[in-house]
Write an enzyme that holds these catalytic residues in place. Structure first.
Site, PDB file in Angstrom:
ATOM      1  N   ALA A  97       0.851  -1.201   0.000  1.00  0.00           N
ATOM      2  CA  ALA A  97       0.000   0.000   0.000  1.00  0.00           C
ATOM      3  C   ALA A  97       0.878   1.239   0.000  1.00  0.00           C
ATOM      4  CB  ALA A  97      -0.925  -0.003   1.212  1.00  0.00           C
ATOM      5  N   VAL A 152       2.936   4.173  -2.786  1.00  0.00           N
ATOM      6  CA  VAL A 152       2.464   5.174  -3.738  1.00  0.00           C
ATOM      7  C   VAL A 152       1.836   4.521  -4.973  1.00  0.00           C
ATOM      8  CG1 VAL A 152       3.175   7.205  -5.019  1.00  0.00           C
ATOM      9  CG2 VAL A 152       4.330   6.636  -2.910  1.00  0.00           C
ATOM     10  N   GLU A 198      -0.914  -5.022   2.692  1.00  0.00           N
ATOM     11  CA  GLU A 198       0.274  -4.277   3.125  1.00  0.00           C
ATOM     12  C   GLU A 198       0.896  -4.974   4.330  1.00  0.00           C
ATOM     13  OE1 GLU A 198       2.239  -1.481   2.363  1.00  0.00           O
ATOM     14  OE2 GLU A 198       3.254  -2.101   4.207  1.00  0.00           O
ATOM     15  N   SER A 257       3.697  -4.073  -5.966  1.00  0.00           N
ATOM     16  CA  SER A 257       4.258  -2.711  -5.851  1.00  0.00           C
ATOM     17  C   SER A 257       4.859  -2.581  -4.457  1.00  0.00           C
ATOM     18  CB  SER A 257       3.181  -1.661  -6.089  1.00  0.00           C
ATOM     19  OG  SER A 257       2.013  -1.957  -5.337  1.00  0.00           O
ATOM     20  N   ARG A 284      11.174  -0.284  -5.295  1.00  0.00           N
ATOM     21  CA  ARG A 284      11.975  -0.375  -6.508  1.00  0.00           C
ATOM     22  C   ARG A 284      13.457  -0.510  -6.158  1.00  0.00           C
ATOM     23  NH1 ARG A 284       9.136   1.064 -11.038  1.00  0.00           N
ATOM     24  NH2 ARG A 284      10.990   1.759 -12.154  1.00  0.00           N
ATOM     25  N   HIS A 330     -10.016  34.902  -3.117  1.00  0.00           N
ATOM     26  CA  HIS A 330     -11.243  34.251  -2.661  1.00  0.00           C
ATOM     27  C   HIS A 330     -12.222  34.153  -3.818  1.00  0.00           C
ATOM     28  CE1 HIS A 330     -14.580  33.080  -0.129  1.00  0.00           C
ATOM     29  NE2 HIS A 330     -15.311  33.973  -0.772  1.00  0.00           N
TER      30      HIS A 330
HETATM   31  P1  NAI Z   1       6.642   2.271  -1.872  1.00  0.00           P
HETATM   32  O1  NAI Z   1       7.945   2.219  -1.198  1.00  0.00           O
HETATM   33  O2  NAI Z   1       5.918   3.571  -2.001  1.00  0.00           O
HETATM   34  O3  NAI Z   1       5.632   1.261  -1.154  1.00  0.00           O
HETATM   35  C1  NAI Z   1       5.869  -0.127  -1.048  1.00  0.00           C
HETATM   36  C2  NAI Z   1       4.975  -0.697   0.038  1.00  0.00           C
HETATM   37  O4  NAI Z   1       5.034  -2.109  -0.036  1.00  0.00           O
HETATM   38  C3  NAI Z   1       5.411  -0.297   1.448  1.00  0.00           C
HETATM   39  O5  NAI Z   1       4.304   0.192   2.166  1.00  0.00           O
HETATM   40  C4  NAI Z   1       5.950  -1.610   2.025  1.00  0.00           C
HETATM   41  O6  NAI Z   1       5.754  -1.712   3.408  1.00  0.00           O
HETATM   42  C5  NAI Z   1       5.112  -2.633   1.273  1.00  0.00           C
HETATM   43  N1  NAI Z   1       5.720  -3.964   1.180  1.00  0.00           N
HETATM   44  C6  NAI Z   1       7.015  -4.264   0.938  1.00  0.00           C
HETATM   45  N2  NAI Z   1       7.179  -5.622   0.881  1.00  0.00           N
HETATM   46  C7  NAI Z   1       5.949  -6.166   1.082  1.00  0.00           C
HETATM   47  C8  NAI Z   1       5.454  -7.498   1.131  1.00  0.00           C
HETATM   48  N3  NAI Z   1       6.268  -8.554   0.926  1.00  0.00           N
HETATM   49  N4  NAI Z   1       4.153  -7.692   1.390  1.00  0.00           N
HETATM   50  C9  NAI Z   1       3.326  -6.637   1.563  1.00  0.00           C
HETATM   51  N5  NAI Z   1       3.732  -5.355   1.533  1.00  0.00           N
HETATM   52  C10 NAI Z   1       5.029  -5.123   1.283  1.00  0.00           C
HETATM   53  O7  NAI Z   1       6.904   1.603  -3.288  1.00  0.00           O
HETATM   54  P2  NAI Z   1       6.054   1.596  -4.628  1.00  0.00           P
HETATM   55  O8  NAI Z   1       4.625   1.909  -4.382  1.00  0.00           O
HETATM   56  O9  NAI Z   1       6.390   0.315  -5.287  1.00  0.00           O
HETATM   57  O10 NAI Z   1       6.661   2.812  -5.418  1.00  0.00           O
HETATM   58  C11 NAI Z   1       8.037   2.787  -5.763  1.00  0.00           C
HETATM   59  C12 NAI Z   1       8.612   4.156  -5.803  1.00  0.00           C
HETATM   60  O11 NAI Z   1       8.055   4.905  -6.853  1.00  0.00           O
HETATM   61  C13 NAI Z   1       8.374   4.919  -4.527  1.00  0.00           C
HETATM   62  O12 NAI Z   1       9.598   5.150  -3.917  1.00  0.00           O
HETATM   63  C14 NAI Z   1       7.717   6.199  -4.938  1.00  0.00           C
HETATM   64  O13 NAI Z   1       8.383   7.295  -4.370  1.00  0.00           O
HETATM   65  C15 NAI Z   1       7.825   6.230  -6.448  1.00  0.00           C
HETATM   66  N6  NAI Z   1       6.566   6.742  -7.010  1.00  0.00           N
HETATM   67  C16 NAI Z   1       6.186   8.019  -6.754  1.00  0.00           C
HETATM   68  C17 NAI Z   1       4.987   8.500  -7.214  1.00  0.00           C
HETATM   69  C18 NAI Z   1       4.555   9.863  -6.846  1.00  0.00           C
HETATM   70  O14 NAI Z   1       5.358  10.687  -6.496  1.00  0.00           O
HETATM   71  N7  NAI Z   1       3.270  10.176  -6.892  1.00  0.00           N
HETATM   72  C19 NAI Z   1       4.093   7.679  -8.025  1.00  0.00           C
HETATM   73  C20 NAI Z   1       4.566   6.329  -8.177  1.00  0.00           C
HETATM   74  C21 NAI Z   1       5.760   5.909  -7.695  1.00  0.00           C
END
Ligand code: NAI
Length: 479
Positions: free
Chosen positions: A195, A197, A217, A283, A286, A458
Site C-alpha cells: 500500500a 504510492v 500491506e 508494488s 523499486r 477568494h
Molecule cells: P513504496 O515504497 O511507495 O511502497 C511499497 C509498500 O510495499 C510499502 O508500504 C511496504 O511496506 C510494502 N511492502 C514491501 N514488501 C511487502 C510485502 N512482501 N508484502 C506486503 N507489503 C510489502 O513503493 P512503490 O509503491 O512500489 O513505489 C516505488 C517508488 O516509486 C516509490 O519510492 C515512490 O516514491 C515512487 N513513485 C512516486 C509516485 C509519486 O510521487 N506520486 C508515483 C509512483 C511511484
C-alpha cells in the site's frame, strides 16, 4: 572518437535535465538512452514519462471523470445515461500523452544542442587518470558501436520494480508499474501487494473503473512516511470509497494457474486468507538499475542495496563520475532527480550545485490527494522540538464546497519559539498544486505568521492553507 565535457547516461528526469542544464552552461554534452517506443523510436523521459508519473496521471484523470460521472454529476443537475468505458480509447489517449512527452524531451535535447545516442552505454575500460578525457564508454546503437570519451559522466539510469523472490513479473497476470498501465480489460478482482504510492494510485484507477481492489500491506501502519493524523484520515476515506485495505499481512504464496492468480496470506490476526485475482500488482518498492553498465570496470562503489554511493555533491568515489535520481539514495521522485540533475551540472560547471532535501514535496495522486513537505508531527516530536500546530478542513472552504470536494484538511507545524514552518501536510482536492506554496514558504524559511499574512484570492482552495497558518495561533477566521 567524440569528446564531451559531460555525458548523461539515462534520459529520464535526472539524466535529461542534467544534460540540458550542462548545455545551458556552455558545456559540450551527450545523453544516452536505450528506451524504445513500440515503433522502435526513442522513448525519452525514463520511467516517469513511459511507465510512471505521466501515464498514471493520464489514467487517474480518465478514471476520475468516469467516477464523477457515475457518482457526482447528478448532484450538479447533469444526467448522463448509459456511461460506458472504452478502455482501448482510454489507453490510446494515455499512449498519445506519453508520445508527446517523448517527443518533447527529444526536442529539448536538440534545442539545447545535446547529442543524443539511442542505445546502451557500458564501461569497457577504467578511467585513465591524468587524461583530459578520462572516461571512456561504449555506446551500442542500431547503427553500430562507438566509443565516447568525456570529462564527466552522470549516471542517471533509474530504478526497476522489485519482484517477489519466487514470482517474476509476466505483465499479464503478475504486474509491475508497467503492466498495470496497459490492461486491455478491467479486472474483476485486482489484488495489490504493497500500500505504497504505486499501489494506492493504481488501485484507485482500477477501482474507479469497476474492479474490486484488495490492497495487502505488510506494515501495521498505513503510509508511515506521512503525518499520522493525515494518513489516518486518508485511510478512512479510501476504505469509504470501497478499497479493501488489509494492513499487517504476511504473504504466504502467490501462484498463477487457471487464468488467475491464487494468493494466500496471513492477516494481522494470523489467520490464513485466500484470494483469487485476475491480476496481481506487485508494488513493494523499486531497486536501483545498474545492470548492463559494467559498473565494476569503472571502479564506482555501490551500497549493499545496489544503489550508487555518492558524496554530498552527488559525486561517486571516482572523480568526474556523478550519479542522480533513483539510482542513488533518497526518495524515488522525478522532481528530486531533476533537482539533482541541475545541481550536478552546476557543480561540473564550477558553480555551487545544491539540493535542499528538506523542501522536496511528496505527492500521492489519489482522491483525495495527499501532499506534504518538511517534517511530520511524529518526526518533530522525536527530535524533542517544541512546536505548534494549526489545521483547517476543506469542509469550511467555499471553493471546495463549490467543487463538491470537501474531503480532508491542511495541517501546518511550526516551531513553538521561532514560528518557522517545519512541515505542511495536505489531504484534499488539488493537494499536489497547493503544496507548491508550502514548499516555497519553507524554502524562504517563512514563519506561519508570514503565510497567515499573505492575501489569498477568494474563493480558492489555497485559502485553506492560509487559514491553517492562522490556526497555528488560534486566529482562523472561517471556523
Ligand atoms: P513504496 O515504497 O511507495 O511502497 C511499497 C509498500 O510495499 C510499502 O508500504 C511496504 O511496506 C510494502 N511492502 C514491501 N514488501 C511487502 C510485502 N512482501 N508484502 C506486503 N507489503 C510489502 O513503493 P512503490 O509503491 O512500489 O513505489 C516505488 C517508488 O516509486 C516509490 O519510492 C515512490 O516514491 C515512487 N513513485 C512516486 C509516485 C509519486 O510521487 N506520486 C508515483 C509512483 C511511484
Amino acid at each position: 572518437m567524440s569528446n564531451y565535457d559531460v555525458i548523461a547516461v539515462g534520459g529520464g528526469p535526472g539524466g535529461y535535465v542534467a544534460a540540458i542544464r550542462a548545455a545551458q552552461l556552455g558545456l559540450k554534452v551527450a545523453c544516452i538512452d536505450a528506451s524504445r517506443r513500440p515503433d522502435g523510436k526513442p522513448a525519452l523521459g525514463g520511467t516517469c514519462t513511459n511507465v510512471g508519473c505521466i501515464p498514471s496521471k493520464a489514467l487517474l484523470q480518465s478514471s476520475e471523470f468516469f467516477s464523477l460521472l457515475q457518482n457526482d454529476f447528478a448532484t450538479h443537475g447533469i444526467q448522463v445515461k448509459d456511461a460506458k468505458i472504452d478502455l482501448a480509447q482510454m489507453m490510446q489517449r494515455k499512449n498519445q500523452i506519453i508520445q508527446q512527452n517523448n517527443l518533447g524531451v527529444a526536442y529539448l535535447l536538440k534545442k539545447n544542442k545535446v547529442d543524443f545516442y539511442h542505445g546502451t552505454a557500458e564501461w569497457v575500460e577504467p578511467p585513465s587518470r591524468g587524461d583530459s578525457y578520462p572516461h571512456r564508454i561504449k555506446v551500442v546503437t542500431t547503427q553500430g558501436e562507438s566509443i565516447l570519451q568525456s570529462k564527466n559522466l552522470v549516471i542517471a539510469t533509474g530504478s526497476l520494480p522489485r519482484p517477489l523472490p519466487d514470482l517474476a513479473f509476466d505483465e499479464h497476470r503478475v504486474l509491475s508499474n508497467e503492466g498495470i498501465l496497459s490492461l486491455t480489460e478491467v479486472p474483476k478482482v485486482l489484488c495489490v501487494l504493497g500500500a505504497g504510492v504505486i499501489g494506492l494510485e493504481m488501485g484507485s484507477v482500477w477501482q474507479r473503473l469497476g474492479a474490486k481492489v484488495i490492497i495487502l500491506e505488510a506494515l501495521q501502519d498505513f503510509l508511515p512516511a506521512a503525518d499520522r493524523s493525515i494518513s489516518q484520515e486518508a485511510y478512512k476515506f479510501f476504505k469509504a470509497q470501497g478499497l479493501t485495505l488489509e494492513l499487517g499481512i504476511r504473504l504466504q504464496s502467490a501462484v498463477v494457474a487457471d487464468q488467475a492468480v491464487h494468493i494466500q496470506y496471513h492477516n494481522a490476526r494470523g489467520e490464513l486468507q485466500s484470494i483469487q485475482a485476475d491480476q496481481f500488482l506487485v508494488s513493494i518498492g523499486r531497486i536501483a538499475q545498474t545492470q548492463g553498465l559494467n559498473l565494476a570496470i569503472s571502479g564506482v562503489e555501490t551500497l549493499p542495496d545496489g544503489k550508487i554511493k555518492v558524496d554530498s555533491r552527488l559525486q561517486t568515489n571516482v572523480p568526474g563520475i556523478w550519479a542522480v535520481g533513483d539510482v542513488i539514495g533518497g526518495p524515488m521522485l522525478a522532481h528530486k532527480a531533476e533537482e539533482e540533475g541541475v545541481a550536478v551540472a552546476e557543480s561540473i560547471a564550477g558553480q555551487s550545485g545544491h539540493v535542499n532535501y528538506q523542501t522536496i514535496p511528496w505527492v500521492i495522486y489519489t482522491d483525495p490527494e495527499l501532499a506534504w513537505v518538511g517534517q511530520t508531527e511524529q518526526q518533530v516530536q522525536a527530535l524533542g522540538r517544541a512546536y505548534k500546530v494549526g489545521s483547517f478542513p476543506f469542509m469550511a472552504n467555499g471553493r471546495a464546497r463549490a467543487l463538491g470536494n470537501t474531503h480532508g484538511l491542511v495541517k501546518i507545524i511550526a516551531d513553538a519559539n521561532t514560528d518557522e514552518i517545519l512541515g505542511v501536510h495536505i489531504l484534499g482536492p488539488q493537494a499536489s498544486e497547493l503544496i507548491a506554496e508550502a514548499a516555497m514558504a519553507m524554502e524562504f524559511r517563512a514563519t506561519s505568521e508570514d503565510l497567515a499574512r499573505i492575501c489569498h484570492a477568494h474563493p480558492s482552495l489555497a485559502e485553506t492553507t492560509r487559514e491553517a497558518a492562522l490556526a497555528v495561533t488560534g486566529r482562523a477566521l472561517h471556523i
